[in-house]
Design an enzyme around this catalytic site. Structure first.
Site, PDB file in Angstrom:
ATOM      1  N   TYR A   1      -3.189  -5.033 -11.131  1.00 38.80           N
ATOM      2  CA  TYR A   1      -2.619  -4.956 -12.484  1.00 38.80           C
ATOM      3  C   TYR A   1      -3.485  -4.103 -13.417  1.00 38.80           C
ATOM      4  O   TYR A   1      -2.966  -3.429 -14.300  1.00 38.80           O
ATOM      5  CB  TYR A   1      -2.426  -6.362 -13.050  1.00 38.80           C
TER       6      TYR A   1
ATOM      7  N   GLY B   1       0.803  -1.231   0.000  1.00 43.38           N
ATOM      8  CA  GLY B   1       0.000   0.000   0.000  1.00 43.38           C
ATOM      9  C   GLY B   1       0.827   1.267   0.000  1.00 43.38           C
ATOM     10  O   GLY B   1       0.308   2.346   0.273  1.00 43.38           O
ATOM     11  N   GLN B   2       2.102   1.151  -0.332  1.00 39.96           N
ATOM     12  CA  GLN B   2       2.975   2.337  -0.358  1.00 39.96           C
ATOM     13  C   GLN B   2       3.498   2.617  -1.771  1.00 39.96           C
ATOM     14  O   GLN B   2       4.458   3.362  -1.945  1.00 39.96           O
ATOM     15  CB  GLN B   2       4.161   2.139   0.590  1.00 39.96           C
ATOM     16  N   GLY B   3       2.925   1.968  -2.755  1.00 40.23           N
ATOM     17  CA  GLY B   3       3.351   2.213  -4.141  1.00 40.23           C
ATOM     18  C   GLY B   3       4.553   1.393  -4.570  1.00 40.23           C
ATOM     19  O   GLY B   3       5.066   1.579  -5.680  1.00 40.23           O
TER      20      GLY B   3
HETATM   21  C1  LIG Z   1      -0.285  -7.267  -5.059  1.00 37.66           C
HETATM   22  C2  LIG Z   1       0.914  -6.519  -4.460  1.00 37.66           C
HETATM   23  C3  LIG Z   1       2.174  -6.888  -5.209  1.00 37.66           C
HETATM   24  C4  LIG Z   1       0.648  -5.014  -4.604  1.00 37.66           C
HETATM   25  O1  LIG Z   1       1.780  -4.323  -4.100  1.00 37.66           O
HETATM   26  P1  LIG Z   1       1.612  -2.982  -3.244  1.00 37.66           P
HETATM   27  O2  LIG Z   1       2.951  -2.400  -3.042  1.00 37.66           O
HETATM   28  O3  LIG Z   1       0.792  -3.265  -2.051  1.00 37.66           O
HETATM   29  O4  LIG Z   1       0.743  -2.103  -4.260  1.00 37.66           O
HETATM   30  P2  LIG Z   1       0.832  -0.526  -4.502  1.00 37.66           P
HETATM   31  O5  LIG Z   1       0.890   0.154  -3.181  1.00 37.66           O
HETATM   32  O6  LIG Z   1       1.918  -0.242  -5.481  1.00 37.66           O
HETATM   33  O7  LIG Z   1      -0.577  -0.274  -5.178  1.00 37.66           O
HETATM   34  C5  LIG Z   1      -0.712   0.359  -6.432  1.00 37.66           C
HETATM   35  C6  LIG Z   1      -2.191   0.576  -6.655  1.00 37.66           C
HETATM   36  O8  LIG Z   1      -2.852  -0.698  -6.786  1.00 37.66           O
HETATM   37  C7  LIG Z   1      -3.899  -0.804  -5.821  1.00 37.66           C
HETATM   38  N1  LIG Z   1      -3.928  -2.177  -5.357  1.00 37.66           N
HETATM   39  C8  LIG Z   1      -2.974  -2.836  -4.665  1.00 37.66           C
HETATM   40  N2  LIG Z   1      -3.336  -4.125  -4.464  1.00 37.66           N
HETATM   41  C9  LIG Z   1      -4.557  -4.261  -5.045  1.00 37.66           C
HETATM   42  C10 LIG Z   1      -5.446  -5.350  -5.194  1.00 37.66           C
HETATM   43  N3  LIG Z   1      -5.160  -6.586  -4.706  1.00 37.66           N
HETATM   44  N4  LIG Z   1      -6.608  -5.127  -5.845  1.00 37.66           N
HETATM   45  C11 LIG Z   1      -6.914  -3.908  -6.356  1.00 37.66           C
HETATM   46  N5  LIG Z   1      -6.087  -2.830  -6.271  1.00 37.66           N
HETATM   47  C12 LIG Z   1      -4.936  -3.016  -5.614  1.00 37.66           C
HETATM   48  C13 LIG Z   1      -3.518   0.173  -4.730  1.00 37.66           C
HETATM   49  O9  LIG Z   1      -4.664   0.607  -4.033  1.00 37.66           O
HETATM   50  C14 LIG Z   1      -2.845   1.297  -5.484  1.00 37.66           C
HETATM   51  O10 LIG Z   1      -3.824   2.163  -6.031  1.00 37.66           O
HETATM   52  P3  LIG Z   1      -3.592   3.781  -6.007  1.00 37.66           P
HETATM   53  O11 LIG Z   1      -2.352   4.005  -6.843  1.00 37.66           O
HETATM   54  O12 LIG Z   1      -4.843   4.312  -6.596  1.00 37.66           O
HETATM   55  O13 LIG Z   1      -3.376   4.112  -4.578  1.00 37.66           O
HETATM   56  C15 LIG Z   1       1.068  -6.819  -2.935  1.00 37.66           C
HETATM   57  O14 LIG Z   1      -0.151  -6.540  -2.297  1.00 37.66           O
HETATM   58  C16 LIG Z   1       1.486  -8.251  -2.632  1.00 37.66           C
HETATM   59  O15 LIG Z   1       2.678  -8.566  -2.632  1.00 37.66           O
HETATM   60  N6  LIG Z   1       0.517  -9.135  -2.322  1.00 37.66           N
HETATM   61  C17 LIG Z   1       0.848 -10.510  -1.947  1.00 37.66           C
HETATM   62  C18 LIG Z   1       1.451 -11.280  -3.090  1.00 37.66           C
HETATM   63  C19 LIG Z   1       0.578 -11.236  -4.326  1.00 37.66           C
HETATM   64  O16 LIG Z   1      -0.586 -11.627  -4.294  1.00 37.66           O
HETATM   65  N7  LIG Z   1       1.181 -10.792  -5.446  1.00 37.66           N
HETATM   66  C20 LIG Z   1       0.531 -10.727  -6.748  1.00 37.66           C
HETATM   67  C21 LIG Z   1       0.965 -11.904  -7.549  1.00 37.66           C
HETATM   68  S1  LIG Z   1       0.172 -11.961  -9.141  1.00 37.66           S
END
Ligand SMILES: CC(C)(COP(=O)(O)OP(=O)(O)OC[C@H]1O[C@@H](n2cnc3c(N)ncnc32)[C@H](O)[C@@H]1OP(=O)(O)O)[C@@H](O)C(=O)NCCC(=O)NCCS
Length: 149
Positions: free
Chosen positions: A124, A90-92
Site C-alpha cells: 500500500y 506480482g503481475q500488477g
Molecule cells: C498484497 C497483494 C494484494 C498484492 O497484489 P499483487 O498483485 O501481488 O501486487 P502487484 O503485483 O500489483 O504489486 C504492486 C507493487 O507492490 C509491491 N508489493 C506487492 N506485495 C508487496 C508486499 N507484501 N510488500 C511490499 N511490496 C509489495 C510489488 O513488488 C509491486 O512493486 P513494483 O510496482 O515496484 O513492481 C497480494 O500479494 C495478495 O493478495 N496477498 C494475499 C492477501 C493479502 O495479504 N492481501 C492484503 C490484505 S490488506
C-alpha cells in the site's frame, strides 16, 4: 499465451455484481487470504451488496483477484479484502484493483481512505498510503473471529 487479466468495477446493485458467483468469491478468499476464510455464501452476498465499490480481476472466466470498499461518498472510505490468487501475484493485478477502487465513483472525491493490513503495508505504501501515526486503531469485536487483512 494466456489471456490478459481484465479488471471490472461493480457498483451496488449492478447486474455484474449480482451475477458474480459466490462460490468463486468464497474460493478466492478461502484459498488466498488468512482473515476471510470460511465466510458463508449468504454473508458474502450481504458483504458485497453492502460495499459501495467492488472490483474483480478475471483471467478468462477465472476470478483471480478482488477488492472492495465501503464509503460515505464524501469524507471517509475504507478498503477491504484486497486479494490476488497466489499464482497471479506480482503481475500488477493488486495495484490495478486498488487504483480502480480509488478512482471508482464511490471513492473518487472522498477526503480520506483508510485500510487495515497485517503484513502488506509495503504494497500500500507503493500506492501512496502512509502510516497514520497520529491515530490509533480500536476494535470492538462482539463475535470473536477474523483478523484484519
Ligand atoms: C498484497 C497483494 C494484494 C498484492 O497484489 P499483487 O498483485 O501481488 O501486487 P502487484 O503485483 O500489483 O504489486 C504492486 C507493487 O507492490 C509491491 N508489493 C506487492 N506485495 C508487496 C508486499 N507484501 N510488500 C511490499 N511490496 C509489495 C510489488 O513488488 C509491486 O512493486 P513494483 O510496482 O515496484 O513492481 C497480494 O500479494 C495478495 O493478495 N496477498 C494475499 C492477501 C493479502 O495479504 N492481501 C492484503 C490484505 S490488506
Amino acid at each position: 499465451m494466456s489471456a490478459p487479466v481484465r479488471i471490472e468495477c461493480h457498483r451496488p446493485g449492478a447486474p455484474g455484481l449480482r451475477r458474480l458467483r459466490l462460490d468463486q468469491v468464497k474460493q478466492l478468499l478461502d484459498q488466498h487470504s488468512f482473515w476471510a476464510q470460511g465466510r458463508e455464501r449468504a454473508e458474502l452476498k450481504r458483504m458485497l451488496s453492502g460495499s459501495q465499490a467492488v472490483v474483480t480481476a478475471w483471467r478468462a472466466r477465472q476470478l483471480v483477484g478482488i477488492g472492495r470498499a465501503t464509503s460515505d461518498g464524501a469524507y471517509r472510505a475504507v478498503l477491504w479484502d484486497v486479494v490476488v490468487s497466489s499464482d497471479h501475484q506480482g503481475q500488477g493485478i493488486g495495484r490495478r484493483i486498488v487504483e480502480t477502487l480509488l478512482s471508482s465513483p464511490a471513492l473518487a472525491g472522498v477526503e480520506r481512505v483508510y485500510l487495515m493490513t497485517t503484513n502488506s503495508s509495503g504494497f500500500y505504501r507503493q500506492l501512496g498510503f502512509n502510516a497514520a501515526d497520529s491515530q490509533e486503531l480500536l476494535l470492538w469485536q462482539p463475535f470473536s473471529g477474523s483478523e484484519s487483512g
